[in-house]
Design a protein around this motif. Structure first.
Motif, PDB file in Angstrom:
ATOM      1  N   SER A 121       3.378   0.269  -2.297  1.00 10.80           N
ATOM      2  CA  SER A 121       4.748   0.132  -2.798  1.00 10.80           C
ATOM      3  C   SER A 121       5.158  -1.328  -2.848  1.00 10.80           C
ATOM      4  CB  SER A 121       5.725   0.914  -1.912  1.00 10.80           C
ATOM      5  OG  SER A 121       5.326   2.257  -1.775  1.00 10.80           O
ATOM      6  N   ASP A 122       6.089  -1.622  -3.718  1.00 12.33           N
ATOM      7  CA  ASP A 122       6.617  -2.984  -3.813  1.00 12.33           C
ATOM      8  C   ASP A 122       7.528  -3.315  -2.636  1.00 12.33           C
ATOM      9  OD1 ASP A 122       5.288  -3.362  -6.235  1.00 12.33           O
ATOM     10  OD2 ASP A 122       6.966  -2.569  -7.405  1.00 12.33           O
ATOM     11  N   VAL A 123       8.261  -2.303  -2.175  1.00 11.52           N
ATOM     12  CA  VAL A 123       9.189  -2.492  -1.060  1.00 11.52           C
ATOM     13  C   VAL A 123       8.901  -1.419  -0.010  1.00 11.52           C
ATOM     14  CG1 VAL A 123      11.593  -2.589  -0.339  1.00 11.52           C
ATOM     15  CG2 VAL A 123      10.956  -3.400  -2.615  1.00 11.52           C
ATOM     16  N   ASP A 142       3.184   2.078   2.187  1.00 10.62           N
ATOM     17  CA  ASP A 142       3.843   0.768   2.056  1.00 10.62           C
ATOM     18  C   ASP A 142       2.954  -0.232   1.325  1.00 10.62           C
ATOM     19  OD1 ASP A 142       6.042   1.731   3.368  1.00 10.62           O
ATOM     20  OD2 ASP A 142       5.466   0.934   5.330  1.00 10.62           O
TER      21      ASP A 142
END
Length: 285
Positions: free
Chosen positions: A47-49, A44
């Motif tokens: 990651s961007d989302v 996470d």
């Protein structure tokens, strides 16, 4: 450090005693719990989302809940071991046999399974209408809040599980009350208490405090604190015990400290011998 203690207890035959066997299982459980949290957490961060599937969420819930309940169960077994060793020393080896240790370990690992599986089963029956989890990991309250309707079964079972953990903590407190009473009679007893029992009390305090942070965040609907602070407090039971337990036991227990140092020195000597042998071969060549 957890891996170091586990390997040290496994390799050193002098540490094949109930106290150290329970300690190695406590460290193994700490590693097991972090496996349910850190891989997804690190993904996470990159990651961007942050997205997780429902199946992955359920698996994460099982691992984290199983680890948290096992932590208390193993600490209870360790308290029983210390109670027998100090309050009933002449009966120690007749009570804490290898079969008894195995039974306690099986109970500590499989009792949480009997609690975690029904909780997940009841939660999975509720259809999901939401998709936003405010915490950094999945847990039962987060899933329940996303349900299309509220259920009382999960709260009742949650109260039952918490009651079981409270009973175990009370048993630990009663055991240590008896241990303190016995140890205060002599300076040798006080020294023994400081060496073998104080680390266990510190580990228990850290575990309970960190679990209280998570429970208050999950069920008390605390909204007056910033989200970042709530997340930090809520994940402490996944961070503090795996870090503090090996440090506390590794530094406080002289047998563990000596065994780790002995293993380190043996490894260093073997490495130096290999390097010297290679140097001789090169010189001859």
């Amino acid at each position: 450090m957890n891996v170091t203690i586990i390997i040290t207890v496994r390799v050193d035959k002098a540490l094949h005693e109930p106290m150290y066997i329970f300690l190695s299982n406590l460290c193994a459980n700490g590693l097991y719990g972090t496996v349910g949290f850190y891989p997804k957490f690190l993904i996470d961060l990159l990651s961007d989302v942050a997205v997780i599937s429902y199946t992955q969420c359920v698996v994460q819930i099982f691992v984290i809940y199983h680890s948290a309940i096992s932590e208390i169960s193993i600490l209870t077994a360790m308290a029983f071991d210390r109670y027998v060793a100090i309050c009933r020393p002449l009966q120690y080896h007749s009570i804490l046999t290898s079969h008894m240790v195995l039974k306690l370990l099986l109970l500590a690992w499989f009792y949480p399974v009997s609690l975690s599986v029904p909780v997940i089963f009841l939660t999975a029956r509720v259809p999901i209408c939401g998709s936003l989890i405010s915490k950094l990991f999945c847990d039962i309250p987060s899933i329940v809040k996303q349900g299309c309707y509220q259920t009382t079964e999960n709260r009742i079972l949650g109260i039952f599980i918490m009651t079981g953990q409270v009973i175990q903590v009370l048993l630990i407190c009663v055991s240590y009350a008896q241990i303190v009473r016995v140890c205060l009679r002599s300076s040798a007893g006080r020294r023994r208490f400081t060496q073998t029992c104080l680390p266990h009390i510190i580990a228990l305090f850290v575990t309970i405090l960190s679990l209280l942070f998570d429970v208050s965040y999950s069920w008390a609907y605390i909204t007056n604190l910033p989200l970042a602070l709530r997340n930090v407090l809520g994940m402490q039971f996944l961070i503090l015990p795996p870090i503090c337990n090996p440090l506390v036991y590794g530094l406080q227990l002289p047998q563990i400290r000596t065994a780790i140092l002995k293993t380190y020195l043996k490894t260093k000597v073997s490495k130096n011998k290999r390097n010297n042998r290679r140097s001789v071969i090169k010189a001859i060549g």
